[in-house]
Enzyme design. Structure first.
Site, PDB file in Angstrom:
ATOM      1  N   TYR A 144       0.862  -1.186   0.000  1.00  0.00           N
ATOM      2  CA  TYR A 144       0.000   0.000   0.000  1.00  0.00           C
ATOM      3  C   TYR A 144       0.894   1.230   0.000  1.00  0.00           C
ATOM      4  CZ  TYR A 144      -3.518   3.374   1.614  1.00  0.00           C
ATOM      5  OH  TYR A 144      -4.365   4.457   1.730  1.00  0.00           O
ATOM      6  N   ASP A 239       9.335   2.677  -0.040  1.00  0.00           N
ATOM      7  CA  ASP A 239       8.267   3.346   0.694  1.00  0.00           C
ATOM      8  C   ASP A 239       8.432   2.989   2.163  1.00  0.00           C
ATOM      9  OD1 ASP A 239       6.012   4.117   2.021  1.00  0.00           O
ATOM     10  OD2 ASP A 239       4.611   3.452   0.475  1.00  0.00           O
ATOM     11  N   LYS A 267       4.420   9.068   9.203  1.00  0.00           N
ATOM     12  CA  LYS A 267       4.218   8.532  10.542  1.00  0.00           C
ATOM     13  C   LYS A 267       5.281   9.002  11.550  1.00  0.00           C
ATOM     14  CE  LYS A 267       1.605   4.743   8.531  1.00  0.00           C
ATOM     15  NZ  LYS A 267       0.191   4.920   8.773  1.00  0.00           N
TER      16      LYS A 267
HETATM   17  N1  HOZ Z   1      -4.109   2.918   5.851  1.00  0.00           N
HETATM   18  C1  HOZ Z   1      -3.858   3.178   7.216  1.00  0.00           C
HETATM   19  C2  HOZ Z   1      -3.353   1.941   7.882  1.00  0.00           C
HETATM   20  N2  HOZ Z   1      -2.339   1.243   7.157  1.00  0.00           N
HETATM   21  C3  HOZ Z   1      -5.109   3.683   7.856  1.00  0.00           C
HETATM   22  C4  HOZ Z   1      -4.804   4.554   8.975  1.00  0.00           C
HETATM   23  C5  HOZ Z   1      -5.997   5.122   9.715  1.00  0.00           C
HETATM   24  O1  HOZ Z   1      -7.127   4.713   9.529  1.00  0.00           O
HETATM   25  O2  HOZ Z   1      -5.760   6.017  10.504  1.00  0.00           O
END
Ligand code: HOZ
Length: 426
Positions: A144, A239, A267
């Site tokens: 992702y 990434d 993050k």
């Molecule tokens: N795509 C994020 C987790 N891999 C979602 C984060 C969230 O919902 O804060």
């Protein structure tokens, strides 16, 4: 029927916000219940609006490596706030954060600050295209890279949770430029490179995948990506939105020994604030405007409050590098407990996933790619999630997200968690 405060809020939220949440996985759909609403967090604990306390292994999906509301980070943010929330002009803090990122990850000779991981990867891909003059990119199914159009192809994370590999609303033309290979399968990359000779701008990869659950690279996989990109004139993009400053202070390149051309961070680099970054070789980053022809801009890029949180977080991590050994030891204790219960565990440093695989605990149960992750028993996972929550422990509400260990998870809390795992995995 008497509703608690979280239920009341969720009812109202659903009228106003799609699915009642601002990011799909938070809706708890994969675990068959409604989400709790958070009031505050401190150290390893989350407190909901109904007075419940949870030991938190989501850690805001990664930023919370020091636990919540670390006093030094909070103080730095408060100080920054008092000086103004946003200027849209350069600040000394941006230079310090760039310097610290580069000190931790020396491959990052130049870096640009942005506001989210999505923005960072989208921009890095644009730089790769601008630099190489090529259009196609190779990504891996189950990796992702945020929700920009071209990267929402066979993406992991929330899309896997909802069992949709691709998002609606992505023009076919964008998706056509994105080629998908199989994680840990060098042959799939070789084939795509051969079929698209001279057209691939970049291979973008999560050096340790953490959005189909945690999947570690097999020995030789990242090395192969390095070789083939060098050979074909494509760039390698790591990434590191999740892995940056988490696997080690130097992120994945220090952890694996493989070096990329471009890196993306999010993050931890923002210390819990909306801040992300992309950077890499000077010659490549020189393509970015106003130095070069690749345009990327943002009013909130390098926001002073977010920068203050990022600097203080990196400062703490740079001052006390023993943190990483502690995290590793504690995460291994959790991993061991899951293994004893027969689950398949993938772990890299303080990132781990326990998979409810069909052949639990044996070789057949290994998870090395998206297909294998998809075989997991989601119902068994949901039952485990709910049993953990009943025991006051909050793990990600999806089989396909990571468990994050923070420095606030002290040994006694890890022991308490191991006890809960023993009871919750049947
Ligand atoms: N795509 C994020 C987790 N891999 C979602 C984060 C969230 O919902 O804060």
């Amino acid at each position: 029927m008497n509703q608690n405060r979280s239920e009341q809020l969720f009812d109202k939220a659903r009228q106003l916000i799609p699915g009642g949440v601002n990011s799909p996985v938070r809706a708890f759909r994969a675990v068959g219940r409604q989400p709790f609403f958070v009031e505050r967090a401190q150290g390893p604990w989350l407190f909901d609006v109904d007075g419940n306390r949870y030991l938190d292994y989501v850690c805001s999906w990664g930023p919370g490596i020091l636990g919540h509301a670390h006093p030094r980070v909070v103080e730095a943010v408060q100080r920054a706030c008092a000086g103004g929330l946003s200027f849209g002009a350069p600040t000394a803090g941006e230079v310090e954060l760039a310097e610290r990122i580069s000190a931790c990850v020396p491959d990052v000779e130049m870096v640009r600050l942005v506001s989210s991981g999505t923005e960072a990867v989208m921009s890095a891909v644009r730089v790769a295209r601008g630099y190489t003059g090529r259009e196609k990119i190779i990504k891996f199914s189950g990796n992702y890279h945020g929700h920009s159009d071209g990267l929402l192809v066979k993406a992991g994370s929330g899309l896997m949770t909802q069992s949709v590999p691709d998002s609606a609303g992505v023009p076919a033309g964008y998706a056509a430029c994105t080629l998908t290979a199989v994680y840990n399968d060098t042959e799939s990359v070789r084939r795509l490179m051969e079929e698209n000779a001279g057209q691939v701008a970049a291979v973008v990869v999560e050096p340790v995948a953490a959005n189909m659950g945690v999947v570690v690279p097999k020995p030789g996989f990242l090395e192969y990506l390095r070789q083939i990109t060098q050979k074909t004139g494509a760039l390698l993009i790591f990434d590191e939105v999740i892995t940056g400053f988490r696997l080690s202070l130097g992120g994945a390149s220090a952890y694996t020994g493989v070096h990329a051309d471009l890196y993306t961070f999010g993050k931890i680099v923002g210390g819990g604030m909306p801040l992300a970054a992309y950077g890499g070789r000077r010659e490549v980053m020189a393509c970015v405007a106003p130095l070069g022809a690749v345009y990327q801009a943002g009013t909130l890029s390098g926001n002073p409050v977010a920068v203050a949180a990022g600097i203080e977080t990196l400062k703490i991590l740079m001052e006390d590098t023993t943190i990483y050994d502690r995290l590793d030891r504690r995460a291994e204790k959790l991993a061991e407990t899951f293994r004893h219960k027969g689950l398949t565990v993938n772990r890299a440093g303080s990132l781990l996933s326990a998979f409810f695989t069909p052949g639990q605990g044996d070789r057949e149960g290994s998870v090395e790619n998206y297909e294998e992750a998809c075989q997991c028993d989601r119902e068994a996972f949901a039952a485990y999630f709910n049993r953990m929550l009943e025991r006051g422990i909050y793990v990600a509400p999806s089989q396909f997200e990571a468990m994050f260990v923070s420095d606030a998870h002290e040994d006694d809390l890890i022991d308490r968690t191991c006890e809960a795992i023993r009871g919750a995995v049947l």
